[in-house]
Design a protein around this motif. Sequence first.
Motif, PDB file in Angstrom:
ATOM      1  N   ARG A 223     -14.954  -5.462 -11.294  1.00 52.63           N
ATOM      2  CA  ARG A 223     -13.875  -5.008  -9.921  1.00 52.63           C
ATOM      3  C   ARG A 223     -13.382  -6.579  -9.208  1.00 52.63           C
ATOM      4  NH1 ARG A 223     -12.341  -1.479  -6.073  1.00 52.63           N
ATOM      5  NH2 ARG A 223     -13.350   0.263  -6.982  1.00 52.63           N
ATOM      6  N   PRO A 224     -14.445  -7.655  -8.936  1.00 53.46           N
ATOM      7  CA  PRO A 224     -13.930  -8.799  -8.361  1.00 53.46           C
ATOM      8  C   PRO A 224     -13.045  -9.595  -9.023  1.00 53.46           C
ATOM      9  CG  PRO A 224     -16.430  -8.585  -8.190  1.00 53.46           C
ATOM     10  CD  PRO A 224     -16.044  -7.409  -9.087  1.00 53.46           C
ATOM     11  N   ARG A 225     -12.958  -9.589 -10.422  1.00 52.55           N
ATOM     12  CA  ARG A 225     -12.329 -10.118 -11.322  1.00 52.55           C
ATOM     13  C   ARG A 225     -11.037  -9.447 -11.220  1.00 52.55           C
ATOM     14  NH1 ARG A 225      -9.169 -14.096 -12.129  1.00 52.55           N
ATOM     15  NH2 ARG A 225      -8.462 -14.561 -14.433  1.00 52.55           N
ATOM     16  N   ILE A 226     -10.859  -8.145 -11.445  1.00 47.54           N
ATOM     17  CA  ILE A 226      -9.472  -7.592 -11.276  1.00 47.54           C
ATOM     18  C   ILE A 226      -8.810  -7.672 -10.166  1.00 47.54           C
ATOM     19  CG2 ILE A 226      -8.406  -5.041 -11.512  1.00 47.54           C
ATOM     20  CD1 ILE A 226     -10.982  -4.370 -13.414  1.00 47.54           C
TER      21      ILE A 226
ATOM     22  N   ILE B 180      -7.185 -11.008 -10.284  1.00 46.14           N
ATOM     23  CA  ILE B 180      -5.895 -11.045 -10.959  1.00 46.14           C
ATOM     24  C   ILE B 180      -4.606 -10.237 -10.223  1.00 46.14           C
ATOM     25  CG2 ILE B 180      -4.940  -9.912 -13.057  1.00 46.14           C
ATOM     26  CD1 ILE B 180      -7.597 -10.435 -14.424  1.00 46.14           C
ATOM     27  N   VAL B 181      -5.088  -9.101  -9.612  1.00 49.10           N
ATOM     28  CA  VAL B 181      -4.141  -8.353  -8.620  1.00 49.10           C
ATOM     29  C   VAL B 181      -3.301  -9.259  -7.621  1.00 49.10           C
ATOM     30  CG1 VAL B 181      -3.451  -6.472  -7.427  1.00 49.10           C
ATOM     31  CG2 VAL B 181      -4.615  -6.235  -9.514  1.00 49.10           C
ATOM     32  N   ASP B 182      -4.340 -10.042  -6.834  1.00 55.07           N
ATOM     33  CA  ASP B 182      -3.882 -10.630  -5.699  1.00 55.07           C
ATOM     34  C   ASP B 182      -3.041 -11.912  -6.126  1.00 55.07           C
ATOM     35  OD1 ASP B 182      -4.853  -9.508  -3.500  1.00 55.07           O
ATOM     36  OD2 ASP B 182      -6.924 -10.148  -3.914  1.00 55.07           O
TER      37      ASP B 182
ATOM     38  N   GLU C  72      -8.451  -0.174 -12.584  1.00 58.85           N
ATOM     39  CA  GLU C  72      -7.176  -0.938 -12.391  1.00 58.85           C
ATOM     40  C   GLU C  72      -6.237  -0.598 -11.663  1.00 58.85           C
ATOM     41  OE1 GLU C  72      -6.007  -3.377 -16.106  1.00 58.85           O
ATOM     42  OE2 GLU C  72      -7.126  -1.803 -16.977  1.00 58.85           O
ATOM     43  N   LEU C  73      -5.709   1.008 -11.615  1.00 54.34           N
ATOM     44  CA  LEU C  73      -4.867   1.599 -10.904  1.00 54.34           C
ATOM     45  C   LEU C  73      -5.392   1.663  -9.434  1.00 54.34           C
ATOM     46  CD1 LEU C  73      -4.106   4.539 -13.267  1.00 54.34           C
ATOM     47  CD2 LEU C  73      -2.588   2.617 -12.766  1.00 54.34           C
ATOM     48  N   GLN C  74      -6.535   2.107  -9.269  1.00 51.38           N
ATOM     49  CA  GLN C  74      -6.964   2.235  -7.744  1.00 51.38           C
ATOM     50  C   GLN C  74      -6.931   0.726  -7.080  1.00 51.38           C
ATOM     51  OE1 GLN C  74     -11.061   3.609  -7.623  1.00 51.38           O
ATOM     52  NE2 GLN C  74     -10.195   5.210  -8.925  1.00 51.38           N
ATOM     53  N   ILE C  75      -7.110  -0.299  -7.774  1.00 47.56           N
ATOM     54  CA  ILE C  75      -7.026  -1.914  -7.103  1.00 47.56           C
ATOM     55  C   ILE C  75      -5.731  -2.022  -6.896  1.00 47.56           C
ATOM     56  CG2 ILE C  75      -7.527  -3.973  -7.610  1.00 47.56           C
ATOM     57  CD1 ILE C  75     -10.163  -3.353  -8.956  1.00 47.56           C
TER      58      ILE C  75
ATOM     59  N   PHE D   1       0.174  -1.900  -1.713  1.00 45.49           N
ATOM     60  CA  PHE D   1       0.655  -1.398  -0.502  1.00 45.49           C
ATOM     61  C   PHE D   1       0.262  -1.972   0.861  1.00 45.49           C
ATOM     62  CE2 PHE D   1       2.172   1.583  -3.807  1.00 45.49           C
ATOM     63  CZ  PHE D   1       3.534   1.633  -3.562  1.00 45.49           C
ATOM     64  N   ARG D   2      -0.990  -2.700   0.705  1.00 48.90           N
ATOM     65  CA  ARG D   2      -1.554  -3.144   1.714  1.00 48.90           C
ATOM     66  C   ARG D   2      -0.993  -4.634   2.155  1.00 48.90           C
ATOM     67  NH1 ARG D   2      -5.446  -6.951   1.459  1.00 48.90           N
ATOM     68  NH2 ARG D   2      -6.040  -6.168  -0.574  1.00 48.90           N
TER      69      ARG D   2
END
Length: 403
Positions: free
Chosen positions: A119-122, A125-127, A361-364, A370-371
Amino acid sequence: MPDTTEQAVRDFPVARRCPHAPPEEYVRLRETNPISRVRTPIGGEAWVLTRHEDVRFVLSDPRFSSDRRNPAFPFFVAGQQESISEFRPNMLSLDEPEHGPVRRSVLGEFTVRRMQALRPRIQRIVDDCIDELLTGPHPADLVASLALPVPSLVICELLGVPYDDHDFFQRCSTAMLSRNTPADERLRSAGAVRGYLHDLILAKREDPGDDLLGRQLVKMRDNGEEDVEDLVAMATLLLVAGHETTANMISLGTLTLLENPDDLAAIKADPERTPGMVEELLRYLTIVETVTSRVATADVEVGGTLIREGDGVIALGHTANHDPGAFSDPDEFDIGRGARHHVAFGYGPHQCLGQNLARLELQIVFDTLFRRIPTLALAGPRAELPFKDDAVIYGVYSLPVTW
């Protein structure tokens, strides 16, 4: 019970006319003739299943084979079977007793616990992708800036594949998954990916590394195994499926949420609702419609219809996921539905190995997108979007957005 001689043969498949609704032709079949004979584009015939109950029955019954090397297996594109027969089969094409050991050998890599450790790495990546989106061209293409790079980076890091080569994988994946790709080009693309991964795996023998391919190599070495072709087949499946499916869910999911502002407001206000929203998106969109095909290895009665040994069977997952016999008001998007019994990831022993990763991935992505960009909006009319009507996995080629 009805027999094959009593069934009319229809042309198949039918393209979507709406990103989320099954074609009207499939809906009519589900209502009037839910198990029907169809003619594929390459001249073969098969049964199509449109009801949720029948789809789950066939996908979980061992009398229906997943072996894509079977001459009766229903394909929709010329040269597809030749392409598959050219290479070592991956786990999607294996039946028992071969399937179980291959799947179990890698199943531990995709547990909920291991995915949560990512989770932290994903999140990072998203950020990073959203940082580049905000500082790049405006309007922006969400597919190129977020939907593709996030799952591509994640699966490359998970496998131990250099992300610098992602353009190569994307070109080959697009060719392999398009119904319009000539047979020889499809074969070349599949061979190119497998050749690349074969060379990469051989190079990893000297220094396996702490990644999925490295750990599999160590396990093979400990078991006294030398043949890496099974690992190449598995790596090809995970690499192609691991970014194509999630990328299309990100883009189509974003479009769906933008078109349902009340639901979008609900998850912005309460991110605890995001997992349920993701499940509803998976059901509502079902981007993989016809990959879950089978061949009957015995005479089997399904939903009152006799399917004979050697008949091909196509499970229409999208239509099944909009079956009113399984879901109330199935054509409505309802983030509170709680319908985990959908078949977007398949069903039975061959259900999607990476579903825990896809959900995470989709949740993150949706929570973060949208945040950080609460005013995100389409940059043009939906009617002008280039939907993937020619692809095995449905989606959009681009999604122009503004904010």
